[in-house]
Structures are given as structure tokens and as C-alpha cells.
Write an enzyme that holds these catalytic residues in place. Structure first.
Site, mmCIF file in Angstrom:
data_model
loop_
_atom_site.group_PDB
_atom_site.id
_atom_site.type_symbol
_atom_site.label_atom_id
_atom_site.label_comp_id
_atom_site.label_asym_id
_atom_site.label_seq_id
_atom_site.Cartn_x
_atom_site.Cartn_y
_atom_site.Cartn_z
ATOM 1 N N CYS A 136 23.409 31.830 19.086
ATOM 2 C CA CYS A 136 23.053 30.459 20.080
ATOM 3 C C CYS A 136 24.734 29.939 19.558
ATOM 4 O O CYS A 136 24.635 29.492 19.335
ATOM 5 C CB CYS A 136 22.041 29.604 18.879
ATOM 6 S SG CYS A 136 21.843 28.080 19.648
ATOM 7 N N CYS B 224 2.263 17.984 31.490
ATOM 8 C CA CYS B 224 0.603 16.461 30.988
ATOM 9 C C CYS B 224 0.315 16.191 32.356
ATOM 10 O O CYS B 224 -1.230 16.096 32.161
ATOM 11 C CB CYS B 224 0.736 15.314 30.002
ATOM 12 S SG CYS B 224 1.312 15.844 28.309
ATOM 13 N N ARG C 180 0.833 -1.301 0.383
ATOM 14 C CA ARG C 180 -0.008 -0.579 0.134
ATOM 15 C C ARG C 180 1.026 1.345 -0.149
ATOM 16 O O ARG C 180 0.147 2.339 -0.292
ATOM 17 C CB ARG C 180 -0.909 -0.179 0.997
ATOM 18 C CG ARG C 180 -1.760 -0.690 1.365
ATOM 19 C CD ARG C 180 -3.238 -1.062 0.021
ATOM 20 N NE ARG C 180 -3.655 -2.291 0.163
ATOM 21 C CZ ARG C 180 -3.703 -3.453 0.178
ATOM 22 N NH1 ARG C 180 -2.441 -4.133 -0.504
ATOM 23 N NH2 ARG C 180 -4.663 -4.296 0.139
ATOM 24 N N GLY D 195 3.741 8.751 24.692
ATOM 25 C CA GLY D 195 2.233 9.319 23.789
ATOM 26 C C GLY D 195 2.798 9.858 22.858
ATOM 27 O O GLY D 195 2.071 8.548 21.278
HETATM 28 ZN ZN ZN Z 1 20.763 26.971 17.589
#
Ligand code: ZN
Length: 239
Positions: A234, A178, A9, A36
Site C-alpha cells: 500500500c 446518491c 443517562r 446524511g
Molecule cells: Zn493502506
């Protein structure tokens, strides 16, 4: 069972074909976190015939997991998630080489993976996975879900930023859990399914998801898409 019948499929898809199936069979995918998100993502990846599937988690199955973590049965409560998940996935597809790893081995295995799925639920793990993916120049598919909200992003760290840290630079932030905020099974399951989809697309060469952040409002059933940009300052992916 013939391999062709099993995958017929998806092999029939123009974007996949026999060559695409071989690409999947030659691939290694690492799923970190078997809650989950990881339950669903790992199931679809094993079903699709990923050649080598690495599973990492530190937790054991708890009764409160069964509402949404569909890989587990009641009889798995108390078992290591990696062991219970590996048994289920081997039963699904014996052709996939499945390895169960603890959290430390999971981080170390990032260097071996073509695609890494971050299916964890806390910032400490997410930052560590992102940093290791940046170091080893891996592709990271990040997913998250809480309440009626989902998030999905693909970071192609083989080419530098943006990375998860560019998106969430605040190390001090405390993620809601959660346990406190609540979650419905299909909300987290939808994001997990899409993480598997992004991984499969990437492996098949359909790579237009890189650098995009998708945010889902599960109450209105609406998605928003944002283009992420690398933060030149960063500390993880910046020059
Ligand atoms: Zn970064």
C-alpha cells in the site's frame, strides 16, 4: 442545567461513568462531510459532550438534502452547511466548542483530532482524508451508504495499516452517487449513528472495532463483518 443531569443517562453506564464523561470532554473529534452521515454523527457527538467538535464541508444546504440531512431546516437552504450545522449543534449543547471549517481547513485539522469521521461521499475526498490520517497517525472512522447498502470501518492509523486505500486500492474507480443511485434517510442515518458510536467507544477505550469492515444490507437488515488486512504494497500505509 447541571452537566451531571445532562449526561446522567450515559454516565450511569458501567463502561462510561464520570471518568468516561471526562474523557469525552477532553476529546477533539473532526467530522468531515455534513450530509446524511455527518448530520446524525455530529448530533450524537455534540449530545454526548465531546469537548471540541470540528465540522468541515464545502457545500451549501440544498432542498434535495432535507429528505435525509436532519440537521437542516427549510430556512437553511442556501446557507453553508458548516454554519447551519454549527448553529444547530450549539443550540443543542453550548458546552461543546464547535468550529466550522471549509474543506481545506478540515483536512489541515486532522492533525488536531483524536478521532476523524469520514462522512464524505466521493473517492477523492476519502483518499485525501485517509492519507492525512495515515500521515498524522490518527484514528479514522469511515462510513458510506447508497441505495439499501451501508458500510462502516474503523482504521487505527496510529499503528499503521490497514487503511482505506488497502480496502479500495483502485484510484480510477468512479463512485456512484446518491443523486444517481438513490438513498433512504434512515439507511444513511443508521450508518452515521454507528460512526458516532465507534468514535465514542474508541474514546472510552472500547477498541475492538479496529480493522473490521461491517457491511449492512438494509433490505434484509443483515450485517456482515470482515477482518481487513493491511496491503504491504500500500502506497499510503505500507512500509
Ligand atoms: Zn493502506
Amino acid at each position: 442545567m447541571s452537566e451531571f443531569a445532562r449526561y446522567s443517562r450515559q454516565i450511569v453506564l458501567r463502561e462510561l461513568g464520570v471518568n468516561g464523561q471526562q474523557l469525552l470532554a477532553d476529546s477533539t473529534v473532526l467530522v468531515i462531510g455534513l450530509g446524511g452521515l455527518g448530520s446524525i454523527a455530529a448530533s450524537y457527538l455534540a449530545g454526548a459532550g465531546i469537548g471540541r467538535l470540528l465540522l468541515s464541508d464545502r457545500d451549501r444546504v440544498d432542498t434535495s438534502n432535507l429528505q435525509r440531512q436532519v440537521l437542516y431546516r427549510q430556512s437553511d437552504v442556501g446557507r453553508l452547511k458548516t454554519e447551519a450545522a454549527a448553529a444547530q449543534l450549539r443550540a443543542l449543547n453550548a458546552a461543546v466548542a464547535i468550529e466550522a471549517l471549509d474543506a481545506e481547513a478540515g483536512l489541515a485539522a486532522i492533525a488536531q483530532a483524536d478521532v476523524v469521521l469520514d462522512c464524505t461521499d466521493n473517492f477523492v475526498a476519502r483518499y485525501a482524508i485517509n492519507a492525512a490520517c495515515a500521515k498524522h497517525r490518527r484514528v479514522l472512522v469511515s462510513g458510506a451508504a447508497i441505495r439499501f447498502e451501508g458500510q462502516l470501518a474503523l482504521f487505527d492509523l496510529s499503528r499503521g495499516g490497514p487503511c482505506y486505500h488497502c480496502l479500495y486500492p483502485d484510484h480510477g474507480a468512479q463512485a456512484e452517487t446518491c443523486e444517481e443511485a438513490g438513498i433512504l434517510g434512515p439507511v444513511v442515518g443508521t450508518v452515521g449513528a454507528l460512526q458516532a458510536l465507534l468514535a465514542l467507544k474508541w474514546l472510552l477505550g472500547l477498541r475492538d472495532d479496529a480493522g473490521r469492515l461491517q457491511v449492512w444490507d438494509a433490505r434484509q437488515l443483515q450485517w456482515q463483518r470482515f477482518t481487513m488486512s493491511a496491503d504491504p504494497e500500500c502506497p499510503v500505509c505500507g512500509a
